[in-house]
Design an enzyme around this catalytic site. Structure first.
Site, PDB file in Angstrom:
ATOM      1  N   HIS A 166      22.904  52.051 153.731  1.00 27.79           N
ATOM      2  CA  HIS A 166      22.222  53.208 153.154  1.00 27.79           C
ATOM      3  C   HIS A 166      22.854  53.696 151.857  1.00 27.79           C
ATOM      4  O   HIS A 166      22.521  54.772 151.358  1.00 27.79           O
ATOM      5  CB  HIS A 166      22.201  54.348 154.189  1.00 27.79           C
ATOM      6  CG  HIS A 166      21.025  55.248 154.057  1.00 27.79           C
ATOM      7  ND1 HIS A 166      21.120  56.570 153.701  1.00 27.79           N
ATOM      8  CD2 HIS A 166      19.695  55.004 154.231  1.00 27.79           C
ATOM      9  CE1 HIS A 166      19.921  57.114 153.664  1.00 27.79           C
ATOM     10  NE2 HIS A 166      19.031  56.188 153.980  1.00 27.79           N
ATOM     11  N   LYS A 168      23.637  54.139 147.862  1.00 27.52           N
ATOM     12  CA  LYS A 168      22.842  54.117 146.629  1.00 27.52           C
ATOM     13  C   LYS A 168      23.811  54.303 145.473  1.00 27.52           C
ATOM     14  O   LYS A 168      24.011  55.413 144.990  1.00 27.52           O
ATOM     15  CB  LYS A 168      21.790  55.226 146.599  1.00 27.52           C
ATOM     16  CG  LYS A 168      20.762  55.179 147.717  1.00 27.52           C
ATOM     17  CD  LYS A 168      20.990  56.293 148.693  1.00 27.52           C
ATOM     18  CE  LYS A 168      19.922  56.310 149.763  1.00 27.52           C
ATOM     19  NZ  LYS A 168      20.210  57.333 150.789  1.00 27.52           N
ATOM     20  N   ASP A 173      30.147  47.644 134.468  1.00 30.35           N
ATOM     21  CA  ASP A 173      31.328  47.099 133.784  1.00 30.35           C
ATOM     22  C   ASP A 173      32.639  47.469 134.474  1.00 30.35           C
ATOM     23  O   ASP A 173      33.697  47.514 133.838  1.00 30.35           O
ATOM     24  CB  ASP A 173      31.373  47.575 132.324  1.00 30.35           C
ATOM     25  CG  ASP A 173      30.235  47.012 131.492  1.00 30.35           C
ATOM     26  OD1 ASP A 173      29.668  45.980 131.894  1.00 30.35           O
ATOM     27  OD2 ASP A 173      29.898  47.616 130.456  1.00 30.35           O
TER      28      ASP A 173
END
Length: 228
Positions: A166, A168, A173
């Site tokens: 779950h 996000k 870089d």
């Protein structure tokens, strides 16, 4: 006698002028060194005291054209009916995502937003190394972009655990963290109350990098083939 006196006078004058030039050259060298040291001090001071990047974006975002972010050097204008030249939460998110120059590590639960998918694909075409971790169930739903990314040659792994992946977040870089409640879907961007934090503070970026590496190794398909 007069000729010798004139020669000595000329020699004295030349010597004095030569000495004056040496003094001027040394003086200019000292001034140049002093300015160089001041410039270096100023540059080091800026690097040392540079304020970290910390931005918070809130959603739902205003709907506006983002074509200029994908083709910044294009002479052609976009003629779509959406507002142009408007800075929104979504355009800021895209701008930071597209700033990747070497790598992008993406860990996302639901990914169906076409513009975000286009951004990842464009980075891949530019040679940016991309790794994507997704949820095995939500990667298979209609409209998911995970299959599109995999088909384009991007390395994608799905969490094979019994619980949903779950997260996000994205790391650009290895130095810029993008995280928050936002699923990478059109619904979340345009209709949900969501948040995104963007930061380059190492104390925050590094734990997410460590978690990504852990999950990436944990979901290596080779581990499961060995168990068969």
């Amino acid at each position: 006698m007069n000729r010798r006196w004139l020669d000595l006078t000329d020699f004295f004058i030349v010597s004095q002028m030569s000495q004056m030039w040496r003094v001027k050259v040394v003086g200019l060298g000292v001034v140049a060194l002093s300015l160089s040291l001041e410039l270096l001090g100023w540059l080091f001071g800026r690097v040392r005291h540079r304020r970290p990047l910390n931005k918070v974006l809130f959603f739902p975002s205003k709907v506006a054209c983002v074509e200029h972010l994908f083709s910044p050097n294009s002479a052609r204008s976009c003629f779509c009916p959406l507002p142009h030249g408007v800075e929104t939460s979504f355009s800021r998110l895209l701008r930071h995502l597209l700033s990747a120059s070497s790598s992008l590590d993406l860990c996302v639960f639901s990914f169906s937003n076409m513009d975000l998918s286009r951004a990842v694909l464009q980075l891949h075409q530019k040679g940016v190394t991309i790794r994507v971790l997704g949820d095995k169930d939500y990667s298979a739903i209609t409209g998911s972009q995970i299959g599109v990314l995999r088909k384009a040659g991007i390395c994608v792994r799905c969490d094979a655990g019994s619980v949903h992946m779950h997260h996000k977040f994205a790391v650009v870089d290895g130095r810029l963290l993008i995280t928050g409640s936002l699923n990478w879907t059109l619904q979340a961007v345009q209709n949900n109350r969501e948040n995104i934090l963007i930061t380059d503070e190492a104390e925050l970026v590094q734990p997410f990098m460590k978690e990504f590496h852990r999950l990436w190794a944990l979901n290596d398909p080779a581990r499961f083939y060995k168990q068969l």
